[in-house]
Motif scaffolding. Structure first.
Motif, mmCIF file in Angstrom:
data_model
loop_
_atom_site.group_PDB
_atom_site.id
_atom_site.type_symbol
_atom_site.label_atom_id
_atom_site.label_comp_id
_atom_site.label_asym_id
_atom_site.label_seq_id
_atom_site.Cartn_x
_atom_site.Cartn_y
_atom_site.Cartn_z
ATOM 1 N N ASN A 64 0.824 -1.214 0.000
ATOM 2 C CA ASN A 64 0.000 0.000 0.000
ATOM 3 C C ASN A 64 0.856 1.261 0.000
ATOM 4 N N HIS A 65 1.970 1.246 0.708
ATOM 5 C CA HIS A 65 2.831 2.425 0.766
ATOM 6 C C HIS A 65 3.302 2.821 -0.636
ATOM 7 N N ASP A 66 3.631 1.828 -1.449
ATOM 8 C CA ASP A 66 4.065 2.121 -2.815
ATOM 9 C C ASP A 66 2.907 2.653 -3.652
ATOM 10 N N VAL A 67 1.712 2.161 -3.382
ATOM 11 C CA VAL A 67 0.524 2.700 -4.054
ATOM 12 C C VAL A 67 0.361 4.176 -3.688
ATOM 13 N N TYR A 68 0.610 4.518 -2.438
ATOM 14 C CA TYR A 68 0.505 5.927 -2.021
ATOM 15 C C TYR A 68 1.414 6.810 -2.871
ATOM 16 N N HIS A 69 2.622 6.333 -3.155
ATOM 17 C CA HIS A 69 3.533 7.103 -4.002
ATOM 18 C C HIS A 69 2.927 7.305 -5.387
ATOM 19 N N VAL A 70 2.341 6.249 -5.921
ATOM 20 C CA VAL A 70 1.776 6.323 -7.275
ATOM 21 C C VAL A 70 0.580 7.268 -7.318
ATOM 22 N N ILE A 71 -0.346 7.136 -6.388
ATOM 23 C CA ILE A 71 -1.572 7.947 -6.478
ATOM 24 C C ILE A 71 -1.358 9.406 -6.094
ATOM 25 N N THR A 72 -0.340 9.679 -5.286
ATOM 26 C CA THR A 72 -0.103 11.069 -4.869
ATOM 27 C C THR A 72 0.998 11.745 -5.665
ATOM 28 N N GLY A 73 1.735 10.976 -6.466
ATOM 29 C CA GLY A 73 2.823 11.544 -7.246
ATOM 30 C C GLY A 73 4.025 11.949 -6.404
ATOM 31 N N THR A 74 4.170 11.344 -5.236
ATOM 32 C CA THR A 74 5.291 11.652 -4.352
ATOM 33 C C THR A 74 6.491 10.784 -4.728
ATOM 34 N N ASP A 75 7.635 11.414 -4.888
ATOM 35 C CA ASP A 75 8.848 10.686 -5.274
ATOM 36 C C ASP A 75 9.369 9.857 -4.095
ATOM 37 N N THR A 76 10.505 9.222 -4.281
ATOM 38 C CA THR A 76 11.008 8.291 -3.266
ATOM 39 C C THR A 76 12.366 8.676 -2.692
ATOM 40 N N LYS A 77 12.850 9.885 -2.992
ATOM 41 C CA LYS A 77 14.073 10.328 -2.325
ATOM 42 C C LYS A 77 13.769 10.398 -0.833
ATOM 43 N N ILE A 78 14.793 10.392 -0.008
ATOM 44 C CA ILE A 78 14.573 10.283 1.429
ATOM 45 C C ILE A 78 13.743 11.450 1.968
#
Length: 158
Positions: A64-78
């Motif tokens: 789900n956490h990775d889905v959050y990145h996809v649906i919100t457009g938030t990148d994955t840098k620290i």
């Protein structure tokens, strides 16, 4: 130095978080190829593309956490991971892990405080999604899922 410290904390805490706080949650049991077999416009396919583009492995019970990145457009840098925790806090999530990441991330990366506060407000603008099991929506259109989650904005302005 601070990046290495945050990566150490994040990488070490993720698996511990899954074991302690997600012990009763079932992993989705999907591979990157399984995600990529969803229709091109679907949430599932977008998640597969996210994994492939980032070169990430799937962390069982934390999909789900990775889905959050996809649906919100938030990148994955620290600093983006810290911003994600702010976004989730704004969305209504409450957890010890989230508060710890917000506190530590803010202390280590204070120069991103405006971004963090923006992320918090962004989280408040979404329909509460932090507790949705997105495995049930993988075949839905990504745009439809995003439109549903942002409908809160439409109703608040009327």
């Amino acid at each position: 130095m601070r990046l290495r410290f945050m990566l150490f904390l994040y990488n070490g805490s993720s698996s511990l978080y899954a074991k302690v706080f997600k012990r009763t949650k079932k992993a989705w049991g999907l591979s990157v190829d399984d995600f990529l077999n969803y229709p091109d416009d679907s949430l599932g396919y977008a998640v597969g593309e996210f994994y492939r583009a980032k070169g990430f492995d799937i962390m069982p019970k934390l999909e789900n956490h990775d889905v959050y990145h996809v649906i919100t457009g938030t990148d994955t840098k620290i600093h983006d991971e810290v911003a994600m925790q702010y976004l989730l806090m704004g969305n209504g999530k409450r957890s010890l892990y989230m508060y710890a990441m917000v506190l530590i991330g803010t202390l280590i990366y204070p120069e991103f405080i405006r971004y963090y506060l923006f992320s918090y407000q962004k989280g408040k603008s979404f329909y509460p999604f932090y507790n949705i099991e997105f495995k049930n929506y993988l075949s839905h259109s990504l745009l439809e899922v995003q439109a549903f989650l942002t409908q809160k904005l439409k109703y608040q302005t009327k």
